[in-house]
Design a protein around this motif. Sequence first.
Motif, PDB file in Angstrom:
ATOM      1  N   ILE A   1      53.167  16.479  79.520  1.00 55.93           N
ATOM      2  CA  ILE A   1      53.065  17.781  80.168  1.00 55.93           C
ATOM      3  C   ILE A   1      52.325  18.719  79.218  1.00 55.93           C
ATOM      4  N   PRO A   2      51.161  19.233  79.609  1.00 53.94           N
ATOM      5  CA  PRO A   2      50.364  20.048  78.682  1.00 53.94           C
ATOM      6  C   PRO A   2      51.093  21.324  78.282  1.00 53.94           C
ATOM      7  N   SER A   3      50.723  21.853  77.145  1.00 53.27           N
ATOM      8  CA  SER A   3      51.402  23.025  76.583  1.00 53.27           C
ATOM      9  C   SER A   3      51.230  24.270  77.442  1.00 53.27           C
TER      10      SER A   3
ATOM     11  N   TRP B   1      58.387  26.995  80.326  1.00 54.02           N
ATOM     12  CA  TRP B   1      59.710  26.622  80.839  1.00 54.02           C
ATOM     13  C   TRP B   1      60.465  27.893  81.245  1.00 54.02           C
ATOM     14  N   ASN B   2      60.250  28.292  82.477  1.00 48.85           N
ATOM     15  CA  ASN B   2      60.815  29.546  82.981  1.00 48.85           C
ATOM     16  C   ASN B   2      62.173  29.320  83.628  1.00 48.85           C
ATOM     17  N   PHE B   3      63.113  28.871  82.809  1.00 45.82           N
ATOM     18  CA  PHE B   3      64.475  28.667  83.302  1.00 45.82           C
ATOM     19  C   PHE B   3      65.440  28.783  82.135  1.00 45.82           C
ATOM     20  N   ALA B   4      66.711  29.005  82.456  1.00 44.85           N
ATOM     21  CA  ALA B   4      67.767  29.059  81.447  1.00 44.85           C
ATOM     22  C   ALA B   4      68.412  27.688  81.362  1.00 44.85           C
ATOM     23  N   PRO B   5      68.257  26.984  80.249  1.00 43.13           N
ATOM     24  CA  PRO B   5      68.804  25.623  80.154  1.00 43.13           C
ATOM     25  C   PRO B   5      70.319  25.620  80.057  1.00 43.13           C
ATOM     26  N   VAL B   6      70.912  24.497  80.486  1.00 41.05           N
ATOM     27  CA  VAL B   6      72.346  24.292  80.320  1.00 41.05           C
ATOM     28  C   VAL B   6      72.607  24.010  78.845  1.00 41.05           C
ATOM     29  N   GLN B   7      73.555  24.716  78.247  1.00 47.44           N
ATOM     30  CA  GLN B   7      73.822  24.564  76.823  1.00 47.44           C
ATOM     31  C   GLN B   7      74.878  23.482  76.574  1.00 47.44           C
ATOM     32  N   PRO B   8      74.585  22.498  75.715  1.00 43.05           N
ATOM     33  CA  PRO B   8      75.583  21.464  75.406  1.00 43.05           C
ATOM     34  C   PRO B   8      76.667  21.988  74.482  1.00 43.05           C
TER      35      PRO B   8
ATOM     36  N   LEU C   1      52.044  15.332  88.159  1.00 44.97           N
ATOM     37  CA  LEU C   1      52.771  14.307  87.420  1.00 44.97           C
ATOM     38  C   LEU C   1      54.177  14.833  87.139  1.00 44.97           C
ATOM     39  N   LYS C   2      55.171  14.005  87.433  1.00 47.10           N
ATOM     40  CA  LYS C   2      56.561  14.390  87.212  1.00 47.10           C
ATOM     41  C   LYS C   2      57.240  13.335  86.350  1.00 47.10           C
ATOM     42  N   VAL C   3      57.901  13.794  85.273  1.00 47.54           N
ATOM     43  CA  VAL C   3      58.704  12.916  84.423  1.00 47.54           C
ATOM     44  C   VAL C   3      60.037  12.753  85.148  1.00 47.54           C
ATOM     45  N   ASN C   4      60.124  11.764  86.004  1.00 48.59           N
ATOM     46  CA  ASN C   4      61.175  11.752  87.022  1.00 48.59           C
ATOM     47  C   ASN C   4      62.294  10.762  86.729  1.00 48.59           C
ATOM     48  N   GLY C   5      63.513  11.223  86.912  1.00 50.50           N
ATOM     49  CA  GLY C   5      64.688  10.386  86.743  1.00 50.50           C
ATOM     50  C   GLY C   5      65.904  11.246  86.500  1.00 50.50           C
ATOM     51  N   LYS C   6      66.968  10.603  86.067  1.00 49.70           N
ATOM     52  CA  LYS C   6      68.217  11.288  85.729  1.00 49.70           C
ATOM     53  C   LYS C   6      68.324  11.310  84.211  1.00 49.70           C
ATOM     54  N   PHE C   7      68.398  12.515  83.634  1.00 53.18           N
ATOM     55  CA  PHE C   7      68.359  12.657  82.185  1.00 53.18           C
ATOM     56  C   PHE C   7      69.606  13.375  81.678  1.00 53.18           C
ATOM     57  N   PRO C   8      70.321  12.761  80.730  1.00 50.96           N
ATOM     58  CA  PRO C   8      71.525  13.399  80.201  1.00 50.96           C
ATOM     59  C   PRO C   8      71.198  14.635  79.360  1.00 50.96           C
TER      60      PRO C   8
ATOM     61  N   ILE D   1      70.300  17.094  83.335  1.00 46.58           N
ATOM     62  CA  ILE D   1      69.310  18.150  83.490  1.00 46.58           C
ATOM     63  C   ILE D   1      69.038  18.372  84.980  1.00 46.58           C
ATOM     64  N   PRO D   2      69.135  19.600  85.473  1.00 51.47           N
ATOM     65  CA  PRO D   2      68.840  19.854  86.891  1.00 51.47           C
ATOM     66  C   PRO D   2      67.436  19.382  87.261  1.00 51.47           C
ATOM     67  N   ARG D   3      67.301  18.862  88.477  1.00 54.47           N
ATOM     68  CA  ARG D   3      66.024  18.295  88.915  1.00 54.47           C
ATOM     69  C   ARG D   3      64.866  19.279  88.764  1.00 54.47           C
ATOM     70  N   GLU D   4      65.130  20.545  89.060  1.00 59.73           N
ATOM     71  CA  GLU D   4      64.056  21.526  89.005  1.00 59.73           C
ATOM     72  C   GLU D   4      63.650  21.859  87.573  1.00 59.73           C
ATOM     73  N   GLN D   5      64.421  21.374  86.570  1.00 61.35           N
ATOM     74  CA  GLN D   5      64.113  21.663  85.171  1.00 61.35           C
ATOM     75  C   GLN D   5      63.530  20.457  84.426  1.00 61.35           C
ATOM     76  N   ILE D   6      63.361  19.326  85.106  1.00 60.86           N
ATOM     77  CA  ILE D   6      62.749  18.189  84.421  1.00 60.86           C
ATOM     78  C   ILE D   6      61.251  18.442  84.271  1.00 60.86           C
ATOM     79  N   PRO D   7      60.610  17.886  83.249  1.00 66.33           N
ATOM     80  CA  PRO D   7      59.191  18.183  82.981  1.00 66.33           C
ATOM     81  C   PRO D   7      58.281  17.720  84.115  1.00 66.33           C
ATOM     82  N   GLN D   8      57.401  18.608  84.536  1.00 64.29           N
ATOM     83  CA  GLN D   8      56.463  18.288  85.612  1.00 64.29           C
ATOM     84  C   GLN D   8      55.289  19.246  85.575  1.00 64.29           C
TER      85      GLN D   8
END
Length: 813
Positions: free
Chosen positions: A240-242, A246-253, A479-486, A510-517
């Motif tokens: 995913i080019p620079s 990332w215009n979202f608030a990530p879930v904090q572990p 292009l979507k880096v697609n799958g289920k990511f912990p 990771i929510p689907r809308e926040q995976i790299p694409q």
Amino acid sequence: MRFLTLGILTLFSVGLLWVLDTHNPFGSPVPAMGRLLNPVTGFWANAEPQGDFSNQKLLLSGLNKPVDLVFDERQVPHIFATNTEDVFFAQGYITAYNRLWQMDMSTRKVSGRLAEVVGERALSSDLLQRRKGIVKAAEAMLKAWEKSPEDSKALHAYVAGVNAYISALKPAQYPLEYKLMGFKPEPWSALRSVLFIKAMAEDLCARNEDLAATNTRTILGEEAFRDLFPEYNPKQSPIIPSEVKWNFAPVQPLPKVEMAESILSGLFPDQNIPQPFEGIGSNNWAVGPQKTLNGNPILCNDPHLGLTLPSIWFEIQMQCPDFNAYGVSLPGLPGIAIGFNENIAWGETNVGQDVLDWYAIKWADKDKQSYHFDGGTRQLETREEIIQVKGRKDPVKIQVKYTHWGPLVFGDSTNSPYYSLAMHWLPSENPGKRDHYELASFIRLMKAKNYADYDAALTGYDAPAQNFVFAARDGDIALKVNGKFPIKRKEQGRFIQDGSLSNNAWQGYIPREQIPQVHNPSRGFVASANQHSTDETYPYYYNGGFDDYRGRFINRSLEAMDSITVKDLMALQNNPHSLQAEEALPLLLKLLPRDQLKDREKAVLKKLEKWGGNYQYQKTEPAIFQAWFDSTYVMSFDEIIRWRDSVEVLSVESWRFLDLLDKTPNHAIFDWQKTKKAETAADLVLSAFQKVCKDLNKTPARTWGSLNNASVNHLARIPAFSRTNLPISGHAQAPNAIRNGHGPSWRMVVELGKDGVKAWGVYPGGSSGNPGSPFYDHMVDQWAKGEYNELFFMRNAQDKRKAQKSVWSFNPK
């Protein structure tokens, strides 16, 4: 007298066949030879005459309406049906007709059922597969798929088609390998198709380095480990080019939890679990209309997998009222995995993120039936596995132990009597409830007309995670880096974790809308080659195995290209240039003390100085350079490499090796442990070069092709059914990533013009899985030369723009 002689010969022949059939003279690995040599039902029955394209009419139970299969000149089937269930039924039938033994053996291997047909020598493999819990995971996935009408209908229609073929088989028609191995086909099942998905997951997302990283850190100490094993290459050119923000608030572990020191003490022994092939991957890209000569988007894909005969892919076209799609399928699964229709094209490369973690289990009782967890204890669960073994009267029974993390693959085999290791693998988790699953994702891609359809199709796909590339006739690329990511805290899963604490678990997904694409980037292309998904600004941590060269070279090449044609991109797919060699050779030349070289060594050096980094099979320079590079590497990291015979350890990545050569040539790591002298990088570079030249004095330089041994081996490693030492250029770090028995398993190029779609493709094999067929390996030489076939994307069953060799008519019985 003549009749007496004939009678004696007949009795002798019958007696010989009985002896060979009941008393195997060659031992257990070879079947009773009478059945194999039988002139009626033996291997003679598998020979196919060249050009045998007879039309056929078949009555088949399970069909709803008539179906036509048109075969083109390469024996690629084109299916035309009036409903979706019948098109998948026909796909199952014709795939089994061509690839039944391959389907059978690939699912036997993953499910731990090889010993049933080959005996004791497969028992250890079967035991390992059962202990991994593969079948249990497949059963859970099947239950989920059954609840999705889209997945379930396609799956069961496909299974019915496979079984329609199997049920009509007579012993003389069994694929040759069944006769060689002395067993017969069994009915196909939906579970076996799901097991094929698990087999792909094992190949593509089961690689892990938890034990190796933990041991290496223990051996080297924290400071040296951090120095030698950084996680991100600063030269990386991510998927995913620079420009993507990332215009979202990530879930904090949750915060990091320290592991008990008693677990960290000592080294974890080798668990003897075969790892998937290192660096397994692929290339794909899509170029937007602004960068092409014809103003049409072009999509390319070449998945790099183990090269086998029969091929892992089966080329096919499938048409019904819902879709008209062409591409390659996986024998055992309905649908098309990589392909195109009238409006879009799609393809995949492997993501490579780590989704398999090991947890140290601390036992709470001497019988090891309960373990500590969050201040209390938990009981193990067990599942009995029964393994039939050919040649044994009674089956082998084992009790597989499960923690809440996952199975204890090797029970109690760690360095401590108090700890065992449990495996947590994402594809073994129970699938959550959703509208559709992996199978229907591909079916929806076959129907897709635009970006929105592509985006919606991928919401049902979890694992193995793939980089799905997309292009459409309307000009969209994505292009979507697609799958289920912990969701992981930093470095979580990089080392063995304490299994007694719940907050060492993954922190959700990771929510689907926040995976790299990325969708229509300004640079005019999207591309992936198994490199990091993102740059370091992405707010979620992930680890895994990532490419450092092919992705950079492909991005660099596409960035520089304009007025791009299909031939340009074919040349890029077949490019044998290694960016690793391009970057490494100047460093080695710079460090080499030339004043210490002899005339013979200077001649070798002069040859290398003129070499451009292309791994051409007929050249000797690549072989000389590779020997120099490898020898320098081994001497540099001897203090790590020497541990490999006893425990799992990491290998320093080549990009870090080059970084050390370039920036810190006096680093302590270059001190060769075999000598009393404190060596520098220059000393090792000189020693390695002199060794290479000395070897050349003894033995003339070999060509790169003779060393690389590009091969396409039969699945059972039968030499007569394999193709070895192919004349093909390439290297593991080149776009044409050829290395021994691995490489581009299907090269596809699709141009999506406003006046229609044109496509080209080739793979190292053929439609048929029968070694006696002219279509078994007929494309291998063409593939090795970098040539392509124009794909006959038929409009309907009457399309005569190209030759139709035969038509099979399926009718309901």
